[in-house]
Write an enzyme that holds these catalytic residues in place. Structure first.
Site: not given
Length: 803
Positions: A53, A56-57, A134
């Site tokens: 994840h 991806e950022h 998040e």
């Protein structure tokens, strides 16, 4: 039904190992790309949860060749496109949509960011804080926590039980071991053998293939790597009670076509028509709603989730009824269901845009239930189990009424006594009919061509007493089955009630629309005090709750009523139909005669409130701070709107960069232009785990103060390019019919003429530095007022509580 217009995509593997799917759709106005990497959260070393994840950022933070303000996200936003990404258990997806003329440059940026990410330490430290924000929001979000809790019945060692979102503790970017793992993960999986690229657009297959080959050039070549198979799920089924009652069924060793079989099964489980599972549960007062969906599928494993809005003590009885229905379903002839299912999937593709089609193709979804899928479905039903005998009250659902094509009207457009030879001749009767139609509150606009299969209908009521929350719930519930049937037939049907207005909207295939409208009006006008309410929804994240509350804040408050009859009989209505051909218009006659209320083609425009600082506090049941600052134009002049739209475009990337990346205030940061009830506004939104609403407002105001300098740095060439990018978004050759229809509806609500779109484009092209600087000053001075929606109490002056 209309013949399918989107054939199956062409598939091939390029010389360097990249698998591509190419779909040529002549009627599309935009192109889209979807890239799937066969690697996700469960492919990360156990020591570094969240690494996939996090990567991806990082990929969106720009490259040496395309820095942040020229990277994919900024480029797509500047050209009015869409872009996003998603990391799941075993896949990571990147997707975007752009006008055809900008598509090649978008692909170039996507391949560059995948192949040559910058990934310096400072970027990583900043982005880790975004993922930490998040994580904080996720840990406080009831929906997210409920989803995570669904896996608690699985073996503790299965990867579904782990944490993979990433936070400050798990993403140890200062560690050399973490950096080595990050680099190895990127090199191991981000290569051609692990990737599938889907391209969709009006370009020919040869043109799309050339784009795919250019895209693949920058990527490192490599063979596909087999992803490690997970440990067995071992359990067969389990129950869970929380905000909802949940049944879960786990599968190991399913045959390959199990995904299409699971989708087919869930479709019929979710069907609410008489004779089915949900209808029976409702009749027995066991459950109010049912949602069935696979929440995990990989390497022959699957987890099927059935969520019921029901009391926990009913779960055993629900389970028994489910097994009884599955026994019935397993012994039926699925032929008619397969035919209807294939028809509705074709309808869905027919109304899908480029981006939706690209995502369908990259996920390799089938267009129905194949013969091998039938065998897989039988296997799944055997795995779940059930009795040999079943109750006799079950039966298959009635066919969707909107999937059956209407018979063409004989000699459409002719009156009695005429033949096709008389076409083009006018009569007094036709003139009178046309005159009545043009004076009708349902305006059939010619602003969009009627040559497309698609259209839009807007029907608005202005009411003397607003629908109460209870009445709104019953109105929504009354439409549930019609909305589902319409969606399956290619028509998106929605109904909203806010303040003194109700709106029924339909977009999509025009052929079923007259019938859908008739059904919808019947549903809305036949409810009574005993009609069931809609189910209680789990609150969404705070910033989304504020966005949901936004439309009502633009309308004057009035008294509410629970009486549906009073709501309709005291109302006045008007409407707008766009893109409808003569046949569809003629078929709407009966539905138009059944619209409740008094026809009125001169409903007043919603007034503008100038120079006011209004505050609305919304309870979001969250400790996170969330704020929307709505900044409307000071007038409805089209020149003001044009300047506001260009300001919104200029602010989008810098606002995100400043508050999310540099100040790290939160992960939900955005700015965008919105039109609500004819009012044009720029909306600035932030959700932060640490900064209060007052502090967020200070940061937003500081950003506003820097806008004039940002405009000055553009230069004449830069401003001209930005204006051209914005004007191109309203070009009929590139703007979707749905977006054009919404724009024209908002123009009608604002009191503009039917050539509103053309006037807006002209005003955008006439903008210069002076006009834009003047608009920026109006924004800073709040000439059009500010309206703040927040989940905190109002600060002091100049803010005042909204009515």
């Amino acid at each position: 039904m209309p013949a399918p217009t989107h054939p199956r995509p062409h598939t091939e593997t390029l010389a360097n190992g990249l698998r591509v799917t190419l779909r040529h759709v002549p009627g599309l106005k935009r192109s889209a790309a979807a890239l799937r990497v066969a690697a996700g959260s469960h492919d990360v070393p156990l020591a570094w949860p969240g690494l996939a994840h996090f990567l991806e950022h990082l990929l969106f933070l720009g490259t040496e060749r395309f820095p942040t303000d020229e990277a994919l996200m900024a480029y797509v936003q500047r050209h009015g496109g869409q872009v996003n990404a998603s990391t799941r258990e075993r896949t990571t997806d990147f997707f975007f949509q752009l006008p055809v003329s900008s598509f090649s440059a978008g692909l170039e940026r996507l391949s560059e960011m995948l192949a040559r990410p910058r990934m310096n330490l400072d970027d990583q430290l900043r982005e880790r804080e975004v993922l930490q924000a998040e994580f904080v929001a996720w840990s406080q979000d009831p929906m997210a926590q409920q989803q995570f809790a669904l896996y608690e019945g699985l073996p503790g060692e299965h990867p579904l039980r782990g944490f993979y979102a990433g936070n400050r503790d798990s993403l140890q970017v200062e560690s050399s071991g973490f950096q080595s793992a990050l680099k190895d993960f990127h090199q191991r999986f981000y290569r051609t053998g692990q990737m599938t690229l889907s391209l969709v657009g009006p370009q020919s297959i040869d043109e799309l293939r050339e784009l795919a080959q250019q895209f693949a050039t920058a990527l490192p070549a490599g063979d596909k790597i087999a992803q490690a198979e997970p440990l067995p799920l071992t359990v067969k089924s389990y129950q869970q009670v929380g905000a909802h009652a949940n049944l879960l069924f786990a599968f190991d060793g399913l045959p390959e076509p199990s995904a299409e079989a699971m989708a087919f099964l869930c479709h019929w489980l979710n069907n609410a028509k008489p004779g089915g599972l949900l209808a029976h549960l409702q009749r027995q007062n066991l459950a109010d709603s049912l949602k069935a969906a696979p929440i995990y599928q990989f390497a022959g494993q699957a987890l099927l989730h059935l969520q019921f809005h029901a009391a926990g003590e009913h779960l055993n009885a629900i389970h028994e009824q489910l097994l009884d229905w599955l026994s019935f379903f397993a012994r039926q002839d699925w032929t008619p269901l397969r035919e209807e299912y294939a028809a509705l999937l074709q309808r869905q593709q027919q109304v899908s845009g480029a981006l939706q089609l690209a995502r369908i193709d990259v996920e390799q979804k089938e267009s129905g239930l194949s013969e091998s899928g039938v065998a897989a479905l039988a296997h799944i039903l055997r795995e779940i189990g059930g009795a040999d005998n079943f109750s006799d009250h079950w039966h298959l659902p009635a066919a969707n009424p909107f999937l059956r094509a209407n018979e063409p009207l004989a000699n459409a457009g002719l009156i009695r006594g005429q033949t096709s030879a008389h076409r083009g001749l006018r009569t007094f009767a036709q003139d009178r009919s046309r005159s009545r139609r043009e004076r009708s509150p349902m305006h059939f606009s010619r602003a969009l061509p009627d040559s497309s299969d698609e259209g839009a209908i807007y029907l608005r009521w202005q009411v003397d007493m607003a629908a109460s929350a209870d009445l709104r719930s019953r109105l929504q519930r009354s439409l549930r089955q019609t909305r589902q049937d319409a969606s399956e037939a290619g028509v998106n049907l929605s109904f909203s009630a806010a303040g003194n207005q109700c709106l029924l909207k339909m977009t999509g295939l025009q052929e079923p629309m007259p019938s859908v409208l008739e059904h919808a009006l019947k549903c809305l006008t036949m409810i009574d005090a005993d009609s069931p309410r809609d189910e209680v929804q789990i609150p969404s994240m705070p910033i989304r709750q504020l966005l949901e509350a936004l439309p009502e804040k633009y309308l004057p408050p009035i008294e509410t009523s629970d009486d549906a009859k009073q709501l309709w009989t005291t109302s006045r209505w008007d409407g707008l139909a766009l893109g409808l051909n003569q046949q569809t218009q003629s078929a709407m006659g009966l539905a138009l005669s059944r619209i409740p209320g008094t026809p009125d083609n001169q409903l007043p425009v919603t007034p503008i409130t100038q120079g006011q600082y209004q505050w609305s506090q919304i309870n979001t049941a969250s400790s996170e701070h969330a704020l929307l600052l709505i900044c409307p134009t000071a007038s409805r002049d089209i020149a003001d709107e044009a300047a506001w739209r260009l300001l919104a475009q200029l602010c989008q990337t810098p606002f995100y960069q400043r508050l999310r990346v540099e100040l790290q205030l939160g992960y939900a940061v955005f700015s965008a232009l919105r039109q609500v009830h004819g009012t044009t506004a720029i909306v600035f939104g932030v959700q932060s785990p640490t900064a209060s609403a007052a502090i967020l407002l200070e940061h937003i105001q500081a950003f506003f103060n820097g806008i004039p300098a940002m405009i000055e740095t553009l230069g004449d060439a830069g401003l001209k390019q930005q204006s051209q990018n914005l004007a191109d978004q309203f070009n009929p050759a590139t703007q979707s019919n749905k977006d054009a229809a919404e724009l024209l509806w908002q123009g009608k609500l604002a009191g503009h003429s039917s050539d509103y779109r053309e006037q807006l484009v002209m005003a955008i092209r006439q903008l210069d530095h002076q006009a834009l600087l003047a608009a920026a000053q109006r924004l800073i001075n709040a000439n059009g007022g500010y309206h703040c929606l927040a989940n905190e109490p109002m600060p002091g002056a100049p803010w005042q509580a909204a009515n």
